[in-house]
Design an enzyme around this catalytic site. Sequence first.
Site, short mmCIF file in Angstrom:
data_model
loop_
_atom_site.label_atom_id
_atom_site.label_comp_id
_atom_site.label_asym_id
_atom_site.label_seq_id
_atom_site.Cartn_x
_atom_site.Cartn_y
_atom_site.Cartn_z
CG ASP A 1 32.01 -15.23 -17.65
OD1 ASP A 1 32.31 -15.92 -17.24
OD2 ASP A 1 31.81 -14.19 -17.10
CG ASP B 1 31.00 -18.92 -13.38
OD1 ASP B 1 32.35 -19.22 -12.78
OD2 ASP B 1 31.34 -18.49 -14.45
#
EC number: 3.4.23.36
Length: 216
Positions: free
Chosen positions: A147, A181
Amino acid sequence: MKAYFKPFLAIFLILLADQVLKFWIKLNMSLGQEFHILGDWFIIHFTENNGMAFGMEFGGETGKLALTLFRIVAVSAIGYGVVHLVKHKYHRGLILNVALIFAGAMGNIIDSTFYGMIFSESTYFQPARLFPVEGGYSSLFHGKVVDMFYFPIIDGTIPQWSPIWSGENFVFFRPVFNIADAAISIGVIAILIFQKAYFKEEKQENIYPHNEIIEE
């Protein structure tokens, strides 16, 4: 085949952008390192998670394996859904958004399935290495999801008069996420917002089939 081009192109471009950025982050940044793009509002912050989207965790190593296998089953079903929607000529917007969800799910599956085998461990002192001689940091299905997008748009303290969490630090938007995401979130939100338009034609066909003669 023409009807498949746009959704498949969207899937390819999202996967390409997601994986290229993740590879660059893994090979060039140490854990916790960050770059400020727009002051303190948009930050590239390298972190990894063992669980679900937006950094949420799920049940240790066993939970990690179960989650990865569930993702594989789920993404297979979503992929079948994309083909089904295209084949039966559903609304183009619905097809595109389901394709976004598929691409996002696939992007994170690649991390959790293969990254543990092809990268060395990322640490707070140095970036990872690709295909290290000593082997990867984990085994098949036990990789960590990369991430990097962090948007702490509001950073302050909850007032003392608040009935809950008074005096505690508050950050919006706190979760760190990735392109995959974002693709999943955009696809889901768009379907929820435009569902009436997406399914209007299908409902109309169910009420008045093409081969049915309506008598007055």
